[in-house]
Design a protein around this motif. Structure first.
Motif, PDB file in Angstrom:
ATOM      1  N   LEU A  19     -46.841 -21.713 -55.840  1.00 40.24           N
ATOM      2  CA  LEU A  19     -47.746 -20.692 -56.359  1.00 40.24           C
ATOM      3  C   LEU A  19     -48.467 -19.995 -55.214  1.00 40.24           C
ATOM      4  O   LEU A  19     -48.616 -18.774 -55.219  1.00 40.24           O
ATOM      5  CB  LEU A  19     -48.761 -21.314 -57.321  1.00 40.24           C
ATOM      6  N   ASN A  20     -48.882 -20.754 -54.233  1.00 37.60           N
ATOM      7  CA  ASN A  20     -49.556 -20.198 -53.070  1.00 37.60           C
ATOM      8  C   ASN A  20     -48.639 -19.233 -52.328  1.00 37.60           C
ATOM      9  O   ASN A  20     -49.068 -18.159 -51.911  1.00 37.60           O
ATOM     10  CB  ASN A  20     -50.021 -21.322 -52.152  1.00 37.60           C
ATOM     11  N   LYS A  21     -47.377 -19.597 -52.166  1.00 39.30           N
ATOM     12  CA  LYS A  21     -46.406 -18.726 -51.504  1.00 39.30           C
ATOM     13  C   LYS A  21     -46.221 -17.436 -52.288  1.00 39.30           C
ATOM     14  O   LYS A  21     -46.165 -16.348 -51.718  1.00 39.30           O
ATOM     15  CB  LYS A  21     -45.054 -19.426 -51.351  1.00 39.30           C
ATOM     16  N   ALA A  22     -46.133 -17.562 -53.591  1.00 46.45           N
ATOM     17  CA  ALA A  22     -45.948 -16.381 -54.437  1.00 46.45           C
ATOM     18  C   ALA A  22     -47.150 -15.455 -54.331  1.00 46.45           C
ATOM     19  O   ALA A  22     -46.997 -14.225 -54.275  1.00 46.45           O
ATOM     20  CB  ALA A  22     -45.727 -16.799 -55.880  1.00 46.45           C
ATOM     21  N   LEU A  23     -48.336 -16.017 -54.291  1.00 50.27           N
ATOM     22  CA  LEU A  23     -49.538 -15.193 -54.175  1.00 50.27           C
ATOM     23  C   LEU A  23     -49.607 -14.492 -52.827  1.00 50.27           C
ATOM     24  O   LEU A  23     -50.040 -13.344 -52.745  1.00 50.27           O
ATOM     25  CB  LEU A  23     -50.788 -16.047 -54.393  1.00 50.27           C
TER      26      LEU A  23
END
Length: 80
Positions: A19-23
């Protein structure tokens, strides 16, 4: 008060990482579009100012390369 277990789950060692990477990469498309559009506008303005016909295309192409280079650097940074 209860404390949460600070050890990661063996099945999912870091659930927030994808999720952090996607954000982090979510604004990359917008950033690329803005970079290319600003390059286009700069080239258009320079063409009018210097009465040429090639600067718009040249600077737009350079801004595309710059946007792709920036995207690749961001993606490599996120994957580290």
């Amino acid at each position: 008060m209860t404390q949460k277990n600070s050890q990661p789950n063996p099945k999912n060692p870091n659930p927030k990482k994808p999720l952090n990477k996607a954000l982090q990469l979510s604004g990359a498309g917008l950033q690329m579009g803005v970079t290319i559009y600003l390059g286009y506008l700069l080239g258009q303005w320079l063409d009018v100012k210097f009465e040429t016909t090639y600067l718009e295309k040249t600077i737009t192409l350079l801004s595309i390369f710059l946007a792709i280079y920036t995207l690749i650097k961001q993606a490599n940074k996120v994957n580290d």
